[in-house]
Scaffold this motif. Structure first.
Motif, short mmCIF file in Angstrom:
data_model
loop_
_atom_site.label_atom_id
_atom_site.label_comp_id
_atom_site.label_asym_id
_atom_site.label_seq_id
_atom_site.Cartn_x
_atom_site.Cartn_y
_atom_site.Cartn_z
N UNK A 283 0.81 -1.22 0.00
CA UNK A 283 0.00 0.00 0.00
C UNK A 283 0.85 1.27 0.00
N UNK A 284 2.02 1.22 0.61
CA UNK A 284 2.81 2.44 0.77
C UNK A 284 3.49 2.87 -0.52
N UNK A 285 3.85 1.92 -1.37
CA UNK A 285 4.81 2.26 -2.43
C UNK A 285 4.28 2.13 -3.86
N UNK A 286 3.21 1.40 -4.11
CA UNK A 286 2.72 1.27 -5.49
C UNK A 286 2.42 2.67 -6.03
N UNK A 287 2.99 3.05 -7.17
CA UNK A 287 2.72 4.40 -7.69
C UNK A 287 1.22 4.66 -7.88
N UNK A 288 0.86 5.92 -7.70
CA UNK A 288 -0.56 6.30 -7.73
C UNK A 288 -1.24 5.93 -9.04
N UNK A 289 -0.50 6.01 -10.14
CA UNK A 289 -1.14 5.83 -11.44
C UNK A 289 -0.90 4.44 -12.03
N UNK A 290 -0.35 3.52 -11.28
CA UNK A 290 -0.19 2.15 -11.76
C UNK A 290 -1.48 1.36 -11.58
N UNK A 291 -1.75 0.44 -12.51
CA UNK A 291 -2.93 -0.42 -12.41
C UNK A 291 -2.91 -1.26 -11.13
N UNK A 292 -1.70 -1.55 -10.69
CA UNK A 292 -1.54 -2.35 -9.46
C UNK A 292 -2.23 -1.69 -8.27
N UNK A 293 -2.26 -0.35 -8.26
CA UNK A 293 -2.91 0.34 -7.14
C UNK A 293 -4.43 0.13 -7.20
N UNK A 294 -4.99 0.04 -8.36
CA UNK A 294 -6.43 -0.22 -8.45
C UNK A 294 -6.74 -1.63 -7.96
N UNK A 295 -5.83 -2.58 -8.26
CA UNK A 295 -6.04 -3.94 -7.73
C UNK A 295 -5.90 -3.95 -6.21
N UNK A 296 -4.99 -3.13 -5.70
CA UNK A 296 -4.86 -3.01 -4.23
C UNK A 296 -6.15 -2.43 -3.65
N UNK A 297 -6.72 -1.47 -4.35
CA UNK A 297 -7.98 -0.87 -3.88
C UNK A 297 -9.08 -1.93 -3.84
N UNK A 298 -9.15 -2.75 -4.90
CA UNK A 298 -10.16 -3.81 -4.94
C UNK A 298 -9.94 -4.78 -3.77
N UNK A 299 -8.68 -5.15 -3.54
CA UNK A 299 -8.37 -6.08 -2.44
C UNK A 299 -8.69 -5.45 -1.09
N UNK A 300 -8.46 -4.14 -0.96
CA UNK A 300 -8.77 -3.45 0.31
C UNK A 300 -10.27 -3.47 0.58
#
Ligand code: FES
Length: 574
Positions: free
Chosen positions: A217-234
């Motif tokens: 959560x701390x480091x995935x760049x804001x505009x990477x798709x990975x952050x959206x997957x983190x949001x879904x997982x959260x």
């Protein structure tokens, strides 16, 4: 079922009628009875067109909602205050406690079984964690994530360490208006939080270390798709938290706070984070003690090679394995048996994380960037309640320095005189700013990075010892002593200082001493007049001025923590 729509019913003296009425109204939003029987996950909406660090919040909310629904819950988005560093007058710190109160009361007021707290810019996640600690509803933090970088003339730029560096060059006449304008357009090239180890990145790392956000959560760049997957997982995980916890009181334990402070030292993090964690911990009845934090720093080296202490940026830390690469290296210094919102212990989280064997951003304990922790706590007759210095990003030759004080009485005085050609100042002097503390300014502005006087900057002077009761941006650097406590506006020794006094800074001995006799200080105290602190203030300003605590107590309001901390001993770290 007592949760969901039945939680916290508005009081009419007839609970069944309250539920009937609530459902009647919420059905106007198109919800079915099936939806309204599900566990409800609240999602804070901190989007604001004044807050570019939160520009991606709408997409994150959409992904969180998807996760909540895939896990069988009902997502309900609600607004709270949003604070951006550059759009918060007088300061973002002044508003942090207002955001904490707003968020806490909205969590309490609305029928949420769990909440996803989406924050990012410096004061937002601290405010949300203070709220979560007080409300104690299952909570998971989703940071907006750091910006990506850009380059200027082949050199990588980062907000806002390089904002300050280039502005200093402009003040010194090393670059012209045309070039500073070009830099201005390149410093913040994407949505997201500052991509150096400033306050936002520091807090995001400490939140993950504390167990209040998912791995990465701390480091995935804001505009990477990975952050959206983190949001879904959260979102999906929030449904699990709603059903079986853990709640914030189980996650935010003394051990978890010690882990977070260990990480603060190891990442060369922002001095602001110490104030915020002190405030968050106090909400859970945990007293953070400055001296044991300093002792922690003597055994935890800086491992992360990121600006402003090192050379890389958050996207590189993410590629290096993210915070887990740091936690793995710190294993012997952490409490590993603590629960996290992921459902795993910290030990299990670290064990499950990916290892990047060729990364160069996270050093080993045997080969650190800086031999001790990033932040030291100073004491002495100038700061009996403590002061801090980020010595990992200071000039080594100035860490043991005695010089003549050049005192500025306020921010206005500083602005009026710092560049005056006739200012009596040399590079060996100590620049002092007072009346810039929690009450004095008010709101403890990030003014501790006093500019080098123009005439010295033009001679090539890059750093001087600077002392204040203000804060400093986590993105800044230099030999800068901050958070002098008690602050001058309430009569701290800084108020008695005069231009020409000798000041001794000795970071190895953790000393900040004023070379003036006690008798002389008493004589000056007898003549000191307290500044008028806006006696006619009303509304939030009055609440703030009457109740804000000093930096060593986290700058929360006294009434939020006094009961929780009564008879509580400082947490033993280590
Ligand atoms: Fe928002 Fe730096 S201004 S994180």
């Amino acid at each position: 079922m007592t949760g969901g729509m039945r939680r916290g019913l508005t009081s009419y003296g007839d609970a069944q009628f309250s539920l009937f009425l609530r459902k009647a109204f919420i059905k106007a939003m198109g919800y079915s009875d099936d939806a309204l029987e599900r566990p409800i996950v609240g999602i804070t909406n901190t989007y604001s067109e004044f807050n570019p660090c939160h520009a991606t919040v709408p997409q994150l909310i959409a992904a969180v909602k998807r996760g909540v629904m895939l896990a069988g819950g009902l997502p309900m988005e609600f607004p709270t205050i949003s604070i951006h560093e550059s759009f918060a007058y007088p300061t973002s710190m002044y508003l942090r406690n207002l955001m904490a109160l707003d968020t806490e009361e909205m969590i309490r007021a609305q029928p949420v079984d769990a909440v996803v707290l989406i924050g990012g810019c410096d004061k937002t996640i601290p405010a949300q964690l203070m709220a979560a600690a007080s409300a104690n509803v299952p909570s998971i933090v989703l940071p907006t994530g750091p910006m990506l970088t850009r380059t200027h003339r082949g050199e990588r730029l980062g907000a806002c360490t390089d904002c300050r560096r280039y502005w200093a060059k402009f003040r010194a006449g090393e670059i012209d208006q045309h070039e500073i304008d070009a830099v201005n357009a390149r410093l913040a090239p994407t949505a997201g939080t500052c991509m150096v180890m400033g306050t936002a990145s520091t807090i995001a790392c400490m939140t993950e270390a504390m167990g209040m956000s998912l791995p990465g959560a701390a480091t995935i760049p804001a505009v990477h798709a990975e952050r959206l997957r983190l949001a879904e997982a959260s979102g999906a995980r929030a449904v699990g938290l709603a059903q079986s916890g853990p709640r914030p009181d189980a996650v935010m334990s003394p051990k978890a706070f010690t882990n977070a402070l260990t990480v603060l030292q190891a990442i060369g993090g922002s001095t602001n984070a110490l104030i915020h964690v002190t405030a968050i911990a106090a909400r859970r009845g945990v007293r953070i003690d400055l001296d044991s934090f300093d002792a922690l720093g003597r055994k935890v080296p800086v491992l992360v090679d990121l600006k402003p202490s090192g050379q890389h940026y958050m996207e590189h830390l993410h590629d290096a394995g993210g915070l887990n690469a740091v936690l793995r290296e710190l294993r012997s210094l952490l409490h590993l048996d603590v629960p996290t919102v992921s459902g795993q212990t910290l030990e299990e989280v670290i064990a499950a994380s990916e290892i990047n064997p060729i990364q160069q951003v996270v050093r080993s304990i045997g080969n650190p960037i800086f031999p001790s922790g990033g932040i030291a706590v100073l004491r002495g007759n100038l700061a009996p309640g403590g002061a801090v210095i980020k010595h990992s990003s200071a000039t080594a030759s100035l860490l043991n320095h005695t010089g003549r004080a050049v005192v500025f009485d306020s921010l206005d005085d500083l602005a009026a005189r710092i560049d005056a050609p006739d200012l009596d100042v040399t590079a060996d002097d100590v620049l002092v700013l007072r009346n810039a503390g929690p009450r004095g300014a008010p709101g403890m502005p990030e003014a501790g990075y006093l500019p080098i006087p123009k005439k010295l900057a033009q001679q090539g002077v890059k750093d001087m010892v600077r002392i204040s009761d203000a804060r400093m941006s986590g993105t800044a650097f230099g030999t800068i002593v901050l958070h002098v406590t008690p602050e001058s506006a309430i009569g701290g020794p800084l108020a008695l200082l005069q231009t020409g006094d000798r000041i001794r800074l000795d970071v190895d001995s953790r000393l900040l001493e004023l070379g003036v006799s006690p008798d002389e200080l008493e004589r000056r105290r007898a003549q000191w007049k307290a500044p008028a602190l806006d006696a006619g203030a009303s509304g939030y300003r009055r609440l703030y001025l009457e109740h804000v605590l000093q930096a060593d107590a986290g700058c929360d309001f006294d009434f939020m923590v006094e009961a929780a901390l009564r008879d509580v001993a400082p947490v033993a770290m280590g």
